[in-house]
Every structure is written in C-alpha cells, then in structure tokens.
Design a protein around this motif. Structure first.
Motif, PDB file in Angstrom:
ATOM      1  N   PHE A 177      -4.803   3.148  -5.266  1.00 30.60           N
ATOM      2  CA  PHE A 177      -5.158   2.129  -4.285  1.00 30.60           C
ATOM      3  C   PHE A 177      -5.542   0.816  -4.962  1.00 30.60           C
ATOM      4  O   PHE A 177      -5.171  -0.264  -4.490  1.00 30.60           O
ATOM      5  CB  PHE A 177      -6.312   2.623  -3.418  1.00 30.60           C
ATOM      6  CG  PHE A 177      -6.882   1.553  -2.522  1.00 30.60           C
ATOM      7  CD1 PHE A 177      -6.241   1.194  -1.354  1.00 30.60           C
ATOM      8  CD2 PHE A 177      -8.055   0.879  -2.872  1.00 30.60           C
ATOM      9  CE1 PHE A 177      -6.754   0.192  -0.531  1.00 30.60           C
ATOM     10  CE2 PHE A 177      -8.584  -0.105  -2.063  1.00 30.60           C
ATOM     11  CZ  PHE A 177      -7.928  -0.458  -0.886  1.00 30.60           C
ATOM     12  N   ARG A 185      -4.937  -2.820   5.194  1.00 29.56           N
ATOM     13  CA  ARG A 185      -5.766  -2.641   3.996  1.00 29.56           C
ATOM     14  C   ARG A 185      -6.901  -1.661   4.247  1.00 29.56           C
ATOM     15  O   ARG A 185      -7.184  -0.794   3.412  1.00 29.56           O
ATOM     16  CB  ARG A 185      -6.330  -3.996   3.541  1.00 29.56           C
ATOM     17  CG  ARG A 185      -7.234  -3.870   2.320  1.00 29.56           C
ATOM     18  CD  ARG A 185      -7.707  -5.215   1.798  1.00 29.56           C
ATOM     19  NE  ARG A 185      -8.459  -5.024   0.571  1.00 29.56           N
ATOM     20  CZ  ARG A 185      -9.789  -4.921   0.509  1.00 29.56           C
ATOM     21  NH1 ARG A 185     -10.510  -5.014   1.613  1.00 29.56           N
ATOM     22  NH2 ARG A 185     -10.388  -4.718  -0.641  1.00 29.56           N
ATOM     23  N   TYR A 192      -7.738   6.141   0.587  1.00 30.59           N
ATOM     24  CA  TYR A 192      -8.100   6.151  -0.830  1.00 30.59           C
ATOM     25  C   TYR A 192      -9.459   6.800  -1.041  1.00 30.59           C
ATOM     26  O   TYR A 192      -9.647   7.606  -1.968  1.00 30.59           O
ATOM     27  CB  TYR A 192      -8.106   4.718  -1.370  1.00 30.59           C
ATOM     28  CG  TYR A 192      -8.747   4.586  -2.736  1.00 30.59           C
ATOM     29  CD1 TYR A 192      -8.112   5.089  -3.865  1.00 30.59           C
ATOM     30  CD2 TYR A 192      -9.979   3.955  -2.888  1.00 30.59           C
ATOM     31  CE1 TYR A 192      -8.688   4.964  -5.115  1.00 30.59           C
ATOM     32  CE2 TYR A 192     -10.566   3.834  -4.139  1.00 30.59           C
ATOM     33  CZ  TYR A 192      -9.922   4.341  -5.249  1.00 30.59           C
ATOM     34  OH  TYR A 192     -10.499   4.232  -6.478  1.00 30.59           O
ATOM     35  N   ALA A 224      -5.684   1.897   4.477  1.00 28.27           N
ATOM     36  CA  ALA A 224      -5.330   2.362   3.129  1.00 28.27           C
ATOM     37  C   ALA A 224      -6.582   2.672   2.328  1.00 28.27           C
ATOM     38  O   ALA A 224      -6.612   3.636   1.545  1.00 28.27           O
ATOM     39  CB  ALA A 224      -4.477   1.306   2.420  1.00 28.27           C
ATOM     40  N   ALA A 276      -2.498  -1.082  -6.044  1.00 28.98           N
ATOM     41  CA  ALA A 276      -1.795  -1.542  -4.835  1.00 28.98           C
ATOM     42  C   ALA A 276      -2.568  -2.663  -4.151  1.00 28.98           C
ATOM     43  O   ALA A 276      -1.980  -3.622  -3.639  1.00 28.98           O
ATOM     44  CB  ALA A 276      -1.588  -0.367  -3.882  1.00 28.98           C
ATOM     45  N   ASP A 277      -3.900  -2.562  -4.171  1.00 31.30           N
ATOM     46  CA  ASP A 277      -4.729  -3.573  -3.515  1.00 31.30           C
ATOM     47  C   ASP A 277      -4.641  -4.916  -4.238  1.00 31.30           C
ATOM     48  O   ASP A 277      -4.596  -5.981  -3.606  1.00 31.30           O
ATOM     49  CB  ASP A 277      -6.186  -3.086  -3.479  1.00 31.30           C
ATOM     50  CG  ASP A 277      -7.043  -3.854  -2.485  1.00 31.30           C
ATOM     51  OD1 ASP A 277      -6.513  -4.231  -1.416  1.00 31.30           O
ATOM     52  OD2 ASP A 277      -8.230  -4.081  -2.779  1.00 31.30           O
ATOM     53  N   ALA A 324      -1.438  -6.360  -3.233  1.00 33.36           N
ATOM     54  CA  ALA A 324      -1.503  -6.846  -1.849  1.00 33.36           C
ATOM     55  C   ALA A 324      -2.189  -8.204  -1.774  1.00 33.36           C
ATOM     56  O   ALA A 324      -1.749  -9.096  -1.041  1.00 33.36           O
ATOM     57  CB  ALA A 324      -2.253  -5.823  -0.984  1.00 33.36           C
ATOM     58  N   TYR A 349       0.813  -1.214   0.000  1.00 37.98           N
ATOM     59  CA  TYR A 349       0.000   0.000   0.000  1.00 37.98           C
ATOM     60  C   TYR A 349       0.851   1.271   0.000  1.00 37.98           C
ATOM     61  O   TYR A 349       0.342   2.363  -0.252  1.00 37.98           O
ATOM     62  CB  TYR A 349      -0.982  -0.009   1.171  1.00 37.98           C
ATOM     63  CG  TYR A 349      -2.029  -1.092   1.010  1.00 37.98           C
ATOM     64  CD1 TYR A 349      -3.048  -0.964   0.081  1.00 37.98           C
ATOM     65  CD2 TYR A 349      -1.967  -2.257   1.753  1.00 37.98           C
ATOM     66  CE1 TYR A 349      -3.996  -1.965  -0.103  1.00 37.98           C
ATOM     67  CE2 TYR A 349      -2.907  -3.270   1.593  1.00 37.98           C
ATOM     68  CZ  TYR A 349      -3.914  -3.114   0.665  1.00 37.98           C
ATOM     69  OH  TYR A 349      -4.851  -4.102   0.470  1.00 37.98           O
TER      70      TYR A 349
END
Length: 743
Positions: free
Chosen positions: A207, A226, A233, A229, A210-211, A214, A196
C-alpha cells in the motif's frame, strides 16, 4: 563505499548535465532505489567518477545522460547527484559491444556480443531494433535464440518506459519489471489511473508504495479510493502479524493513523466497503471472556477460511462412516503387545492414550515438547494402521519436516502444498469434491499451519478418514494468519493428548532439558552438558563477530559439522546481530568473492554459487509443483548470458530464477526464528542481544532451541537471555476458530 546520503560542502551547480558510461554499481537500496555508482566519461579516462541518486534499471556498460548537480561529500569527495537519468544508445563499436555484453538483454553475454558486433559493426543496434531476423547470420545463433533476443530487446524497451515513469517515486527495477509483466502495454495507464491496484496485483508492491504513486499522479488525499485501499492495507498488515480479523474500533483508529484522515471518514469508507462485500463485519465473542461480543472486521478470504475450516472439522468429527473400522472393536491388549514386539519399546500411558485416540477418533491432536515421545507415538500409530492395511498419507508444512517424517516412519511424506497439488492462484487439485485417497492423514509440525493452508488441507480429507494433527503448541504460531493448532486444542469437542513426561534418555540432553526450562520460565543451565553453550557478550557488534567465528570455525573444528549444517536463528532481521547483517558477514566468511567466478548483484545483495538462500513468497509457477515461502536451498549455478540463477532446494529440486526475480530470494546463512518453524538442524546458533529487546520472548527462544537436533550455542547478553526467558509473549491473536468449532 557505504550508502551514506550526500552531504555537499561546496555550493552545488544546479542543472548540470553529465554523460558517461556506467562502469559498476556499488550500492542499491531496494526500497528507495537510491544508488551509488561509478562512471567514466570521455575525458575522465581510467579515473572513475561517483554518481548518486535514483538510477532505475541501469546496467554496467550503458551510456547515461544524467541531469543533476555537483557536490562534495566530506568523506567520499566530489560526486554527482542525479535528479533525472536517460539511457543513451552507444554510437561506437566498442561501446555497442560493451552495452550488449552487460547482461542487459537475456541471451547475449560478452562473447556473443563480440560476435554480433563483429558481424554488423556500428549498425548492430539498428539491426536488433528493426531487422532482428538477421541475427541468424551470426555464428551460434539459431532461429529460436534469435527470436528470443528480439523479444527481449522489445521487452527491455517497454520496461525502460515504465521505469522512467516510476523513477520519481522510487520504485525499484524489479518492481517495474513485475508491473510490466502484469499489465504489459497497459502498465502506465494502470499506474496513472488505478495505482492502488498495484498493491493487490503485483507481488512486492504494498500500500505505501502504491500510495506514493497515487499522490504523484494526483489522487486526492481523502478520496474514497484511497481510504478503502487503506482499510484493506490495515487489515492485511494485521494478517501479516497473525490476526484473522481486527476489532472494528482498532481498525478505525489504526487506519485513520496510517492514512492521516479523520476516523469518521474511515467509518464511512468501511460501511461502503462492507456493502460491496470487500470486507465482512461480524460479531464474535470478546477475547476477554466476559461473555459479550465485539464487532470484528475480516478480509473476505480469512472469514471464508475460518468458517470453512470449522465446518470441515465438525463434518469429520460427526461423520458416521469410518474408513478404519477395524479399530472400533480391537483388542487393545493384543494390539499393544504386538506393537511392543514390533518396536522393541513400550508406550507410556499418555502415549497409549494418544495412539488409541488417533485410531478411533476422526480428528485428534497430539502435542508436547521435545523428548516427550511425540515421534515414537506417531510411529506407533502408523505401525498399527499399516498392519490393518490402512491407506496412510503423511505430510508436513516444510520440506525439511517432511523429510524428517519420512525418516521417522519409513513411509514417504510430502509437504502439504505438494500433497494438495496447489495450482497457480492457490487453488488445490484436492478439495471436498476431489478428496485425498486416504484412511489416515497425519500432519506433523501442525503449529506451522496457518488458517488458509489448514482450511485447504482439512477440506481435502475424505469423509470417514482420520486426521491426526501433531505439533508443539508452545512454539511460535504460524507465520501466516491464525493460531490453528492452539485454537483446535482449545475446542473441547476435539479429542487431544498432551505429552508431558520427559523420557530418561532425553534428560541427558541439554537441548531437551533447557527447552523445557525455558518453556517453564526458568533460566537455561550450561554446566554438565556437551550440547548447550553460551558465549557471553554485551555488545551486539562483538556478538556478530562471535557468531561468524562459531559457525565458520569453532563448531566445524570441534564437532565435525559442515557449516551448511549450522543454522543461525535470530530474533530480528535488523541490527548488528540481526539476520541481514549476519548474512553479509557469513557470506563473506563462507562464500567470498572469487575472481572470475560468476555472481549477480540484486539491490543490496550479491548472489554467489554456494550461497544458502530461502524463498520468501509462494510462487505456484516455479518448479514441478510450486516453490513456497520458507523453502531453503543452495545456489548451484549462475548464467550471466541467460540471466538465470539455479537453486537446489531441500526437496532436491533444481529451480531456476530469472535475474529480475531475485527479490523472491534472501540469503539464509542467518534467518529469523519465525522463518525456521517446521525445520530441524544439526546445530543452531542463536544471537541474543539487547538490540532485539522488542522480540525477546519465551516462545521465540523456545522455538529456536527446539529447532536443534544435536547442538545449541547461544551468543550474546546474559541480561537479554534473562529477559527472553521471563517474558511470556505478546498475547493471543485475533481469531474466532475455537468459537466456530464449539458453536
């Protein structure tokens, strides 16, 4: 060939391996990395095969080992769907030369590749890898360039490792390069353990990307990392839509929906985030005006900026010292008579009021629509201030607006960014501790000032100086968060004048008259004006064709304007008549492919010399003092060997881009109305279609029309035009600046 996902009709063979040389890339989806390419195998000879799938970072000339399956598309025939791909270093002299000359390594083009291979033959790649200093033996390569090639080779290897790691989550080549640039040897570690961070540290990675990373590396769906983050976002997305904060119930509901987790879990994460000072919770007045308050949640930078901007405006208003004391007791009759003799024109009563306010109040706002005399009023203020030897600073949010202000006043104006000398990271050289050397600061097109930039600007105005904000409050608000001009106007403590009278000369202009009609919710009229036209069409595809014809042929032929002086402004980016498709069509008409001319494909875009382009992010590292979101220019050079592209900006500066930085640029033959703010063009063409239904709003159409200096052409649906005129807008943004100014 178009980007159509594969639809195999024959039973595929799974786990097949294909080794081939990449001949050309036909299509790349920048968001997903999905690629369509043509390759040649030792057996296929001149017959090229089609491969589809994720091919991160590959370049023509590379030899690829691809694992996947064969299938058949009903339209495009036999093709190979790639599941995984690795680059195989070529073994033959011809292959090595083609590989090096593909543009893979900065500093090596086809000619230099031929020289290097001629010198080292089949051992060329081994020399570059293990003895790069020997490259100096090649004619034309000095020590500096040799060192640069060795560095580029090692960097390319490292980037390839990152790309292979990210291949499974669809991260594009340019993003992989940025990840490597940001974290270097720690890139893979950060991606694995703190994915993140990418959304905060790497431009272009949000996001959602990145998610997905992840999830791929095993971060739990409901982990605090999460959810926090996701809250950031959600607030960041709200800021992108103009909001400085979100009401807490809205935030909880929106974040829970985005994350797919229960709202109570989001509430717990929000409490923890606030305790860590990652966000600010504060009660602000209810926008409904019922006298109550609502719980607001801010990202820290926006809360700081809103509080600081209000404090700075109040400090200026209350400052007892006056840097222009001559106007406190001036004989206004004599002053205005002198001004009339100087300019040859007389001020209307409301213009006179604005001039007095600007020269006697520490903060003043001047607003009004086109043809109402804002420009002459500003010029009058500057004439009188100059006569008293005041130090005057003129600024505007964009280069085009600053140029126009210079032409209007005869005094040098600059962009706000350059005035403040913004540095990498966004810090300004001029601030409260190092203010501007000015007695009067005039900012034109102030409707464009977002909260963050306005805060930096007002903070730099010295105590006792006068600040005059000039703009049209009925235009679209800033692209960034906030509604600064509207909020300041709403604060009763700030002196203001709104010009409403349309001058007689302006009444002869269809552009001016129709802008005011649209702003009043009335349909524009087309009869009797030689500068305002409608080309009706109900089909968006037909409208797109009309726009190209109007820009490329009709306006240049009838009005003698060059196509570069005509700006297409669209409500949306997507759709047949959206900026994306129109840019492709207009490029084809105005800057087509020419055999032998250099060009560079980046994702789905192809850049050519002569292209009109626009910068889409603030980059403080570029140019003499940064290049900023909304800066427009023209591509003047493409160097395939050095892998650079040069843009000549509207501020007459040549700015270089490495090929991996081209995601900072978009074509600008057509741009959205939001991106046009602060700019003015000789002619504007506006497609208005039912496909843009969600964006058909009065202030958007009004803003588009007021960007034109000489000519407006609308193209599209009469029904869509009627909807845009009668739709007042989407409502106010979540801001509390007015409250903070009024206390």
């Amino acid at each position: 060939m178009t980007a159509v996902p594969p639809t195999p009709t024959a039973a595929p063979v799974r786990g097949a391996t294909l080794e081939a040389v990449l001949e050309r890339i036909t299509y790349v989806n920048e968001e997903t990395g999905y690629t369509i390419a043509r390759v040649a195998t030792d057996r296929s000879g001149t017959d090229l095969l089609t491969v589809i799938g994720a091919l991160p970072g590959v370049q023509p000339g590379e030899r690829l080992r691809m694992v996947g399956r064969w299938g058949s598309h009903p339209k495009y025939g036999r093709q190979f769907e790639v599941h995984s791909c690795t680059s195989v270093l070529p073994a033959t002299v011809q292959g090595i030369e083609r590989y090096l000359g593909s543009g893979l390594i900065k500093g090596i083009g086809p000619k230099m590749a031929a020289r290097i291979v001629a010198a080292f033959g089949a051992q060329t790649l081994d020399v570059i890898e293990n003895e790069p200093g020997r490259l100096i033996e090649v004619h034309g390569l000095g020590r500096k360039r040799t060192a640069a090639i060795g560095t580029a080779w090692q960097e390319q290897k490292a980037i390839k490792e990152v790309m292979v790691f990210l291949q499974g989550v669809g991260v594009s080549t340019s993003h992989a390069v940025r990840i490597y640039k940001e974290y270097a040897d720690n890139a893979i570690s950060v991606v694995r353990n703190e994915p993140y961070r990418l959304a905060a540290d790497v431009w272009g990675i949000g996001f959602k990307t990145a998610d997905s990373i992840a999830q791929a590396v095993g971060i739990p769906h409901d982990s605090p990392q999460r959810v926090q983050a996701g809250i950031r976002y959600t607030l960041s997305e709200a800021a992108d839509n103009g909001h400085c904060y979100l009401p807490e119930p809205n935030l909880l509901a929106d974040a829970a929906g985005i994350l797919g987790v229960p709202a109570p879990l989001v509430g717990e994460a929000l409490t923890a985030l606030a305790a860590e000072e990652g966000v600010v919770r504060e009660a602000v007045p209810n926008p409904s005006g019922d006298g109550g308050t609502i719980p607001a949640v801010y990202l820290v930078p926006f809360h700081r900026a809103e509080s600081a901007l209000a404090a700075s405006l109040l400090r200026l208003l209350r400052e007892p010292v006056d840097r222009m004391p001559a106007f406190a007791g001036v004989d206004w009759g004599r002053a205005l008579a002198w001004l009339r003799a100087r300019t040859g024109a007389e001020l209307a009563p409301e213009q006179e009021q604005a001039v007095r306010l600007a020269l006697t109040s520490k903060v003043a706002v001047l607003t009004g629509g086109p043809g109402c005399g804002k420009s002459f009023t500003v010029r009058s203020v500057i004439e009188l201030a100059t006569a008293k030897q005041a130090k005057i600073v003129l600024a505007a949010p964009t280069g085009r607006a600053a140029k126009r202000l210079t032409e209007l006043t005869g005094q040098a104006a600059t962009t706000v960014h350059r005035l403040l000398q913004l540095r990498p990271g966004g810090d300004a050289a001029h601030d409260r501790d190092n203010p501007l050397d000015a007695d009067l600061v005039v900012v034109d097109e102030a409707s464009m000032l977002d909260l963050i930039l306005a805060n930096k600007l007002v903070k730099a105005v010295p105590p006792g100086a006068h600040l005059l904000l000039v703009g049209d409050v009925d235009q679209l608000p800033s692209v960034g968060a906030g509604e600064v001009l509207r909020d300041v106007l709403a604060a009763e403590t700030v002196p203001r004048v709104r010009l409403t009278r349309i001058f007689r000369q302006a009444q002869e202009s269809g552009v001016v008259v129709n802008a005011h009609r649209i702003n009043a919710g009335q349909a524009p009229v087309f009869d009797g004006y030689a500068d305002f036209f409608l080309f009706p069409s109900d089909e968006p595809e037909v409208t797109a064709e009309q726009v190209v014809e109007i820009v490329a042929r009709r306006i240049p032929r009838r009005f003698g304007l060059h196509s570069r002086d005509i700006q297409v402004l669209t409500p949306m980016h997507r759709g047949p008549a959206g900026a994306g498709n129109l840019n492709a069509l207009l490029q084809q008409a105005l800057a087509p492919h020419r055999e032998g001319a250099p060009e560079r494909r980046h994702g789905s875009r192809v850049f050519r010399v002569g292209d009109k382009v626009i910068q889409i992010r603030n980059n403080y590292e570029k140019g003499a003092a940064g290049v900023f979101n909304g800066t427009v220019g023209m591509v003047t050079a493409i160097d395939v060997d050095e892998q650079t592209l040069t843009v000549r900006t509207d501020e007459d500066e040549d700015v270089g881009y490495d090929f991996h930085e081209l995601d900072e640029l978009q074509h600008a033959y057509a741009i959205t109305v939001h991106r046009s703010q602060g700019s003015e063009y000789p002619a504007v063409v506006v497609p208005v279609t039912m496909g843009s239904y969600m964006m058909l709003q009065r202030n958007l159409l009004y803003t588009a029309v007021t960007r034109a200096r000489k000519l407006v052409v609308l193209a599209g649906s009469r029904r869509a035009l009627a909807i845009a005129v009668r739709t007042a807008g989407t409502g106010r943004r979540h801001t509390a600046l007015t409250h903070r100014i009024t206390g």
